[in-house]
Design an enzyme around this catalytic site. Structure first.
Site, mmCIF file in Angstrom:
data_model
loop_
_atom_site.group_PDB
_atom_site.id
_atom_site.type_symbol
_atom_site.label_atom_id
_atom_site.label_comp_id
_atom_site.label_asym_id
_atom_site.label_seq_id
_atom_site.Cartn_x
_atom_site.Cartn_y
_atom_site.Cartn_z
ATOM 1 N N VAL A 84 6.045 7.659 -1.480
ATOM 2 C CA VAL A 84 6.171 6.341 -2.104
ATOM 3 C C VAL A 84 4.942 6.066 -2.965
ATOM 4 O O VAL A 84 5.023 5.416 -4.001
ATOM 5 C CB VAL A 84 6.409 5.228 -1.044
ATOM 6 C CG1 VAL A 84 5.205 5.040 -0.138
ATOM 7 C CG2 VAL A 84 6.736 3.911 -1.718
ATOM 8 N N ARG A 164 6.101 -3.518 1.473
ATOM 9 C CA ARG A 164 7.138 -3.053 2.408
ATOM 10 C C ARG A 164 6.523 -2.637 3.744
ATOM 11 O O ARG A 164 6.954 -3.073 4.819
ATOM 12 C CB ARG A 164 7.898 -1.853 1.796
ATOM 13 C CG ARG A 164 8.780 -2.199 0.618
ATOM 14 C CD ARG A 164 9.318 -0.935 -0.028
ATOM 15 N NE ARG A 164 8.271 -0.233 -0.734
ATOM 16 C CZ ARG A 164 8.178 -0.148 -2.067
ATOM 17 N NH1 ARG A 164 9.089 -0.697 -2.838
ATOM 18 N NH2 ARG A 164 7.179 0.501 -2.640
ATOM 19 N N ARG A 245 -4.461 4.634 1.293
ATOM 20 C CA ARG A 245 -5.048 5.834 0.700
ATOM 21 C C ARG A 245 -6.533 5.830 1.029
ATOM 22 O O ARG A 245 -7.170 4.769 1.077
ATOM 23 C CB ARG A 245 -4.874 5.847 -0.826
ATOM 24 C CG ARG A 245 -3.464 6.191 -1.302
ATOM 25 C CD ARG A 245 -3.094 7.654 -1.035
ATOM 26 N NE ARG A 245 -1.785 8.016 -1.526
ATOM 27 C CZ ARG A 245 -0.657 8.005 -0.791
ATOM 28 N NH1 ARG A 245 -0.686 7.644 0.477
ATOM 29 N NH2 ARG A 245 0.487 8.382 -1.320
ATOM 30 N N HIS A 293 -3.109 12.125 7.950
ATOM 31 C CA HIS A 293 -2.105 11.591 7.015
ATOM 32 C C HIS A 293 -0.673 11.878 7.505
ATOM 33 O O HIS A 293 0.089 12.585 6.842
ATOM 34 C CB HIS A 293 -2.320 12.169 5.604
ATOM 35 C CG HIS A 293 -1.704 11.347 4.512
ATOM 36 N ND1 HIS A 293 -2.201 11.304 3.237
ATOM 37 C CD2 HIS A 293 -0.611 10.535 4.513
ATOM 38 C CE1 HIS A 293 -1.445 10.503 2.487
ATOM 39 N NE2 HIS A 293 -0.468 10.038 3.242
ATOM 40 N N SER A 296 4.275 9.027 7.702
ATOM 41 C CA SER A 296 5.734 9.163 7.570
ATOM 42 C C SER A 296 6.288 10.375 8.320
ATOM 43 O O SER A 296 7.463 10.731 8.144
ATOM 44 C CB SER A 296 6.110 9.265 6.084
ATOM 45 O OG SER A 296 5.545 10.431 5.515
#
Ligand code: NDP
Ligand code: DGY
Length: 328
Positions: A84, A164, A245, A293, A296
């Protein structure tokens, strides 16, 4: 799905989950070249691989800049990123060349919010320290103040970037009995009412929150936003969490804040660079939990991300709608 015009070349910069790979092979794209590895493609191979490509399916670790776009040449119609976040792409250069961009919003929101909550709890309740003490014999008995941390019940949470993912994090944290939810960003959000969110200046958020959660996008404005001045305003008992990030944070300043007791703890899912070198000072701190990281990283989310990025790529090649096209 309608067959894609033959004689088109596609370059995929990594091995991707089978859900996406299957869609692409079924679509009958004429020439699919791929960096067939789980590790990143070296820059020279990437530049060679994209030569003459009509479409590129890339990852957040691939820098999509003017050099790469020049290497690809005038055929390039679409770039589809399996993410994203799009801060790895030079959007001005892409726009100048009229190239369409696909990305993967929404489908990873729940997984990333869930991981961010796990990271917050791990840092606030000192889970990695506790696990380590069990293994190394440091657990001698139940002790009243040993491994105490900070709880969410009755607390104030500040979400930097109520997009979101920020909203999904705030919703989950509400269930832990959070009393106030503050948020900051460029504009107030109508949907903030869903979490009783109060739109406040960043300084207020930083000063009043027991938990500061960063979930904004990386932009020139947010780069380095969490610096010495930011940490100095935080409560000494507050916990800092970043799943946006790495570059949003000045890591030297974060190290200072954590090592001097200016703030209580931090949880980072993203760092600069990635991977973070194993001898990095942040990794010497007990009050800093660093993850690689994995926001997701659930099997189903990565599968859907791969599917969506393949659909975006095919839409761009065919000149039809893309399910998630970035408008810029
Ligand atoms: P959204 O676009 O929905 O949200 C981004 C938010 O950032 C917006 O609400 C925006 O607020 C805010 N923002 C922009 N500029 C500022 C600013 N100066 N100060 C505060 N907030 C600002 O994106 P998502 O929620 O889907 O994703 C957010 C980011 O999370 C991604 O860009 C990516 O970097 C990261 N991410 C990380 C993952 C991981 O694995 N750790 C997984 C997925 C995403 P406003 O509208 O007011 O400008
Ligand atoms: C993204 O999508 O931007 C994440 O960082 C990885 O899922």
């Amino acid at each position: 799905m309608q067959a894609v015009q033959k004689l088109m070349k596609v370059f995929i910069t990594r091995r991707i989950p089978p859900e996406g790979a299957k869609l692409l092979s079924q679509a009958g794209v004429y020439e699919v070249a791929q960096w067939d590895s789980d590790e990143p493609v070296p820059r020279a191979e990437l530049l060679k691989g994209v030569e003459g490509a009509h479409g590129i399916l890339c990852l957040l670790s691939d820098k999509i800049d003017a050099e790469l776009l020049d290497a690809a040449g005038p055929n390039l119609k679409v770039i589809s990123t399996l993410s994203v976040g799009f801060d790895h792409m030079a959007m001005d250069e892409i726009k100048k060349r009229g190239i369409r961009v696909g990305y993967t919003p929404d489908v990873l929101t729940d997984a990333t919010a869930e991981l961010t909550v796990a990271l917050l709890l791990a840092a606030a309740r000192r889970l990695p320290e506790g696990v380590e003490e069990v293994k190394n014999g440091g657990w001698s008995s139940w002790k009243p103040l040993w491994l105490c941390g900070y709880g969410l019940s009755g607390s104030t949470v500040g979400v930097v970037g109520l997009g979101r993912i920020g909203l999904a994090i705030a919703k989950r944290l509400k269930a832990f009995g959070v009393k106030r939810t503050l948020y900051s960003g460029r504009t107030a959000k109508a949907y903030a009412g869903e979490v009783g969110g109060e739109f406040v200046p960043l300084d207020t958020l930083v000063a009043e929150s027991d938990f500061v959660v960063v979930s904004c996008s990386l932009t020139p404005d947010t780069k380095g936003m969490c610096d010495q001045a930011f940490f100095n305003k935080m409560k000494k008992t507050a916990v800092f969490v970043n799943s946006s990030r790495g570059t949003v944070v000045n890591q030297e300043d974060l190290y200072q804040a954590l090592s001097t007791g200016q703030i209580a703890a931090a949880g980072l899912d993203v760092t600069t660079p990635e991977p973070l070198p194993t001898d990095h000072p942040l990794l010497t701190l007990k009050n800093c939990v660093v993850l690689p990281h994995i926001g997701s990283a659930t099997y189903s989310t990565r599968g859907v991300m791969a599917e969506l990025s393949a659909q975006n790529l095919l839409g761009g090649l065919q000149g039809t709608d893309m399910p998630s096209e970035l408008t810029f």
